[in-house]
Design a protein around this motif. Structure first.
Motif, PDB file in Angstrom:
ATOM      1  N   LEU A 135     -19.839 -19.783 -14.808  1.00 21.67           N
ATOM      2  CA  LEU A 135     -19.483 -20.840 -15.381  1.00 21.67           C
ATOM      3  C   LEU A 135     -20.419 -22.268 -15.265  1.00 21.67           C
ATOM      4  O   LEU A 135     -20.235 -23.159 -16.288  1.00 21.67           O
ATOM      5  N   LYS A 136     -21.216 -22.065 -14.688  1.00 19.54           N
ATOM      6  CA  LYS A 136     -22.169 -23.342 -14.576  1.00 19.54           C
ATOM      7  C   LYS A 136     -23.233 -23.187 -15.402  1.00 19.54           C
ATOM      8  O   LYS A 136     -23.490 -22.546 -16.001  1.00 19.54           O
ATOM      9  N   PRO A 137     -23.723 -24.708 -15.678  1.00 20.08           N
ATOM     10  CA  PRO A 137     -23.471 -25.704 -14.810  1.00 20.08           C
ATOM     11  C   PRO A 137     -22.497 -26.538 -15.479  1.00 20.08           C
ATOM     12  O   PRO A 137     -22.093 -26.634 -16.544  1.00 20.08           O
ATOM     13  N   PHE A 138     -21.809 -27.512 -14.765  1.00 14.53           N
ATOM     14  CA  PHE A 138     -20.875 -28.631 -15.098  1.00 14.53           C
ATOM     15  C   PHE A 138     -20.766 -29.817 -14.075  1.00 14.53           C
ATOM     16  O   PHE A 138     -21.153 -29.558 -12.989  1.00 14.53           O
ATOM     17  N   ASP A 139     -20.429 -30.825 -14.409  1.00 18.30           N
ATOM     18  CA  ASP A 139     -20.325 -31.855 -13.449  1.00 18.30           C
ATOM     19  C   ASP A 139     -19.219 -31.863 -12.610  1.00 18.30           C
ATOM     20  O   ASP A 139     -17.981 -32.006 -13.053  1.00 18.30           O
ATOM     21  N   PRO A 140     -19.668 -31.937 -11.160  1.00 10.57           N
ATOM     22  CA  PRO A 140     -18.606 -31.920 -10.330  1.00 10.57           C
ATOM     23  C   PRO A 140     -17.582 -33.129 -10.588  1.00 10.57           C
ATOM     24  O   PRO A 140     -16.244 -33.046 -10.163  1.00 10.57           O
ATOM     25  N   LYS A 141     -17.892 -34.264 -11.172  1.00  9.87           N
ATOM     26  CA  LYS A 141     -17.117 -35.308 -10.998  1.00  9.87           C
ATOM     27  C   LYS A 141     -16.221 -35.291 -12.221  1.00  9.87           C
ATOM     28  O   LYS A 141     -15.189 -36.197 -12.302  1.00  9.87           O
ATOM     29  N   ARG A 142     -16.337 -34.240 -12.953  1.00  9.78           N
ATOM     30  CA  ARG A 142     -15.426 -34.277 -14.599  1.00  9.78           C
ATOM     31  C   ARG A 142     -14.382 -33.096 -14.053  1.00  9.78           C
ATOM     32  O   ARG A 142     -13.588 -32.693 -14.869  1.00  9.78           O
ATOM     33  N   VAL A 143     -14.508 -32.362 -12.814  1.00  8.17           N
ATOM     34  CA  VAL A 143     -13.538 -31.435 -12.468  1.00  8.17           C
ATOM     35  C   VAL A 143     -12.153 -32.011 -12.292  1.00  8.17           C
ATOM     36  O   VAL A 143     -11.830 -32.739 -11.504  1.00  8.17           O
ATOM     37  N   ARG A 144     -11.190 -31.445 -13.053  1.00  6.72           N
ATOM     38  CA  ARG A 144      -9.821 -31.883 -12.817  1.00  6.72           C
ATOM     39  C   ARG A 144      -8.949 -30.889 -12.054  1.00  6.72           C
ATOM     40  O   ARG A 144      -8.128 -31.225 -11.079  1.00  6.72           O
ATOM     41  N   LYS A 145      -9.315 -29.591 -12.123  1.00  7.62           N
ATOM     42  CA  LYS A 145      -8.565 -28.408 -11.470  1.00  7.62           C
ATOM     43  C   LYS A 145      -9.513 -27.238 -11.540  1.00  7.62           C
ATOM     44  O   LYS A 145     -10.021 -27.024 -12.418  1.00  7.62           O
ATOM     45  N   VAL A 146      -9.151 -26.409 -10.425  1.00  5.21           N
ATOM     46  CA  VAL A 146      -9.867 -25.066 -10.469  1.00  5.21           C
ATOM     47  C   VAL A 146      -8.687 -23.924 -10.028  1.00  5.21           C
ATOM     48  O   VAL A 146      -8.067 -24.362  -9.037  1.00  5.21           O
ATOM     49  N   VAL A 178     -16.251 -33.036  -0.171  1.00  2.00           N
ATOM     50  CA  VAL A 178     -15.848 -31.455  -0.226  1.00  2.00           C
ATOM     51  C   VAL A 178     -14.233 -31.543  -0.155  1.00  2.00           C
ATOM     52  O   VAL A 178     -13.570 -30.631  -0.544  1.00  2.00           O
ATOM     53  N   VAL A 179     -13.572 -32.356   0.940  1.00  5.49           N
ATOM     54  CA  VAL A 179     -12.025 -32.457   0.879  1.00  5.49           C
ATOM     55  C   VAL A 179     -11.520 -32.671  -0.422  1.00  5.49           C
ATOM     56  O   VAL A 179     -10.413 -32.020  -1.007  1.00  5.49           O
ATOM     57  N   ALA A 180     -12.047 -33.588  -1.126  1.00  5.05           N
ATOM     58  CA  ALA A 180     -11.268 -33.935  -2.455  1.00  5.05           C
ATOM     59  C   ALA A 180     -11.395 -32.778  -3.274  1.00  5.05           C
ATOM     60  O   ALA A 180     -10.524 -32.645  -4.062  1.00  5.05           O
ATOM     61  N   LEU A 181     -12.575 -32.169  -3.378  1.00  3.23           N
ATOM     62  CA  LEU A 181     -12.729 -31.180  -4.467  1.00  3.23           C
ATOM     63  C   LEU A 181     -11.722 -29.898  -4.096  1.00  3.23           C
ATOM     64  O   LEU A 181     -11.113 -29.185  -4.885  1.00  3.23           O
ATOM     65  N   ARG A 182     -11.894 -29.643  -2.469  1.00  2.97           N
ATOM     66  CA  ARG A 182     -11.074 -28.580  -2.235  1.00  2.97           C
ATOM     67  C   ARG A 182      -9.645 -28.937  -2.652  1.00  2.97           C
ATOM     68  O   ARG A 182      -8.921 -27.874  -2.876  1.00  2.97           O
ATOM     69  N   ASN A 183      -8.964 -30.053  -2.651  1.00  2.00           N
ATOM     70  CA  ASN A 183      -7.720 -30.247  -2.859  1.00  2.00           C
ATOM     71  C   ASN A 183      -7.375 -30.081  -4.373  1.00  2.00           C
ATOM     72  O   ASN A 183      -6.229 -29.858  -4.725  1.00  2.00           O
ATOM     73  N   ARG A 210     -10.574 -22.084  -0.901  1.00  2.84           N
ATOM     74  CA  ARG A 210     -10.718 -23.443  -1.712  1.00  2.84           C
ATOM     75  C   ARG A 210     -11.888 -24.145  -1.210  1.00  2.84           C
ATOM     76  O   ARG A 210     -12.617 -24.956  -2.088  1.00  2.84           O
ATOM     77  N   THR A 211     -12.411 -23.859   0.041  1.00  2.00           N
ATOM     78  CA  THR A 211     -13.494 -24.658   0.554  1.00  2.00           C
ATOM     79  C   THR A 211     -15.009 -24.030   0.012  1.00  2.00           C
ATOM     80  O   THR A 211     -15.705 -24.905  -0.460  1.00  2.00           O
ATOM     81  N   VAL A 212     -15.014 -22.653  -0.216  1.00  2.00           N
ATOM     82  CA  VAL A 212     -16.265 -22.189  -0.731  1.00  2.00           C
ATOM     83  C   VAL A 212     -16.486 -22.587  -2.002  1.00  2.00           C
ATOM     84  O   VAL A 212     -17.637 -22.951  -2.632  1.00  2.00           O
ATOM     85  N   ILE A 213     -15.216 -22.651  -2.878  1.00  2.00           N
ATOM     86  CA  ILE A 213     -15.302 -22.940  -4.290  1.00  2.00           C
ATOM     87  C   ILE A 213     -15.560 -24.489  -4.385  1.00  2.00           C
ATOM     88  O   ILE A 213     -16.606 -24.616  -5.347  1.00  2.00           O
ATOM     89  N   ALA A 214     -15.231 -25.248  -3.573  1.00  2.00           N
ATOM     90  CA  ALA A 214     -15.788 -26.751  -3.643  1.00  2.00           C
ATOM     91  C   ALA A 214     -17.038 -26.661  -3.163  1.00  2.00           C
ATOM     92  O   ALA A 214     -17.725 -27.561  -4.056  1.00  2.00           O
ATOM     93  N   GLY A 255     -22.545 -27.925  -5.330  1.00  2.00           N
ATOM     94  CA  GLY A 255     -24.164 -27.701  -5.446  1.00  2.00           C
ATOM     95  C   GLY A 255     -24.773 -27.077  -4.101  1.00  2.00           C
ATOM     96  O   GLY A 255     -25.753 -26.979  -3.912  1.00  2.00           O
ATOM     97  N   TYR A 256     -23.727 -27.009  -3.154  1.00  2.00           N
ATOM     98  CA  TYR A 256     -24.279 -26.350  -1.772  1.00  2.00           C
ATOM     99  C   TYR A 256     -24.558 -24.795  -2.156  1.00  2.00           C
ATOM    100  O   TYR A 256     -23.768 -24.199  -2.796  1.00  2.00           O
ATOM    101  N   ASP A 257     -25.683 -24.252  -1.282  1.00  4.41           N
ATOM    102  CA  ASP A 257     -25.837 -22.712  -1.405  1.00  4.41           C
ATOM    103  C   ASP A 257     -24.873 -22.181  -0.467  1.00  4.41           C
ATOM    104  O   ASP A 257     -25.242 -22.031   0.684  1.00  4.41           O
ATOM    105  N   THR A 258     -24.371 -21.226  -1.128  1.00  2.00           N
ATOM    106  CA  THR A 258     -23.312 -20.244  -0.254  1.00  2.00           C
ATOM    107  C   THR A 258     -23.802 -19.370   0.270  1.00  2.00           C
ATOM    108  O   THR A 258     -23.321 -18.729   1.014  1.00  2.00           O
TER     109      THR A 258
END
Length: 414
Positions: A269-280, A336-341, A308-312, A317-320
């Motif tokens: 699904l990448k790339p997309f802007d993390p700031k625009r993510v509303r839900k995963v 990380v916490v905000a996106l994980r939530n 939740r953490t690895v998806i965030a 952009g972290y290399d898993t």
């Protein structure tokens, strides 16, 4: 019943199975060398060196100790990063239980590379076959197949290198059935890699005792009060043909294998802007909900078992695939916490254990799915494993040692 399941592992292997075993050996060595600084590796190694004894086998990080101790330390060390191979037929990690046992006995017996490799393959195949025989009920109730099925595989490898007869192998398998152990309750702690070390050490011990004339109940596996009837086993009775090792899965993300399908789907699904993510939204097989769905891990190790953490981390952009990504401090990072939530995880029984589906909502919804059983030809697998080994240890020496069958060099690299 057990004999019919085990026998295929003791026949002449296919060339494809041998090639996969070579790649798993490269993978195992790289994971072990990279894992020597992990706490579980340091603690078990210090204990083994402190206890001392006859110098029979090499430890990751250096030093020589008795076979049982080497198998324990090297099993725990190679599984410390949780980056080693997996087989989904029994939800276990064959190499980390079997190769340490085979290596210890091979060194003590002065075996050559070919005999060592073939024993590794027989043991890994046996481990997977025992895992399938034990069945899903065994795993689901809380047993860790790497520790339980792995102990039987380690025993097979050790017996083969010791040149034991079929009767003696049956005795050794009966003996190790009273030692095989490992619980999923240890996941996310040092206890999980310790399970791999226990399996390897148990296999070595059972084989060495049997070689010295130790007797046990050869029906201790399937007989009354045996391992199978007392450990929630519900596997099929009919033994399949072919080599399970040909279908082994190697990890290309440094976290629990149950997370990989979701990560691969997200990559699509990448790339997309993390700031625009509303839900995963992540959909996975129900089995993984009790394995790798830690909601708010506070350590890097815990993050390796958290959808939740690895998806965030991946979205940010972290290399898993990089070991350094799973850092304790990063788990408290506000981004990380905000996106994980924003990540929701649900089970879906229509998915197989190797599948996952991911939906990302920005202004619109984006959907992707992935199945880890999707074909990966041998050339691609070789390329990926060589790249992974190089990334973990910084050069190609492991790759070349295994390719050339240079057993002394292989051991020296540890």
């Amino acid at each position: 019943m057990v004999d019919s399941w085990l026998r295929p592992a003791l026949t002449d292997p296919s060339e494809a199975a041998l090639e996969i075993m070579r790649l798993s050996l490269v993978d195992w060595l790289a994971c072990g060398i990279a894992g020597v600084s992990e706490p579980v590796a340091q603690i078990t190694r210090s204990l083994a060196l402190e206890e001392g004894g006859t110098a029979q086998a090499t430890l990751f990080g250096g030093g020589h100790v008795p076979c049982r101790a080497a198998a324990l330390v090297n099993g725990a060390t190679s599984h410390a990063l949780d980056y080693d191979d997996t087989h989904f037929a029994h939800i276990g990690h064959p190499s980390v239980a079997v190769i340490p046992a085979a290596l210890a006995i091979a060194q003590s017996q002065g075996a050559g590379f070919d005999a060592f490799l073939r024993a590794c393959l027989a043991g890994c195949e046996a481990s997977i076959r025992f895992g399938v025989l034990l069945g899903r009920g065994h795993y689901q109730v809380g047993f860790h197949q790497t520790g339980t099925a792995g102990a039987f595989g380690a025993t097979v490898a050790a017996c083969q290198l010791l040149g034991l007869s079929e009767f003696q192998m049956a005795q050794a398998l009966g003996l190790v059935s009273t030692r095989a152990s490992g619980l999923k309750s240890q996941f996310g702690t040092m206890g999980k890699p310790y399970n791999a070390g226990i399996a390897a050490s148990n296999g070595v011990e059972a084989a060495l005792l049997t070689a010295r004339g130790f007797e046990s109940n050869p029906m201790a596996l399937a007989g009354q009060n045996g391992f199978l009837p007392t450990h929630h086993c519900d596997g099929e009775e009919a033994a399949p043909e072919g080599w399970f090792m040909e279908d082994i899965s190697h990890k290309f993300h440094a976290c629990c294998h149950g997370l990989h399908a979701a990560l691969e789907a997200l990559e699509g699904l990448k790339p997309f802007d993390p700031k625009r993510v509303r839900k995963v939204q992540v959909a996975t097989h129900p089995r993984w909900m009790t394995v790798c769905n830690q909601l708010t891990p506070t350590t890097g190790l815990g993050a390796k078992f958290s959808y939740r953490t690895v998806i965030a981390l991946s979205i940010l952009g972290y290399d898993t695939a990089a070991l350094g990504t799973y850092d304790d401090a990063l788990m408290a990072d506000a981004r990380v916490v905000a996106l994980r939530n924003l990540v929701e995880v649900a089970d879906d029984a229509t998915l197989s254990e190797t599948e996952a589906r991911v939906s990302v909502t920005t202004k619109t919804e984006h959907h992707a799915s992935f199945d880890l059983t999707a074909p990966l030809d041998i050339a691609q697998r070789r390329q990926k494993i060589r790249r992974k080994a190089h990334s973990l240890v910084g050069d190609d020496r492991i790759w070349l040692a295994v390719e050339q069958g240079d057993f002394p060099n292989l051991i020296s690299l540890m």
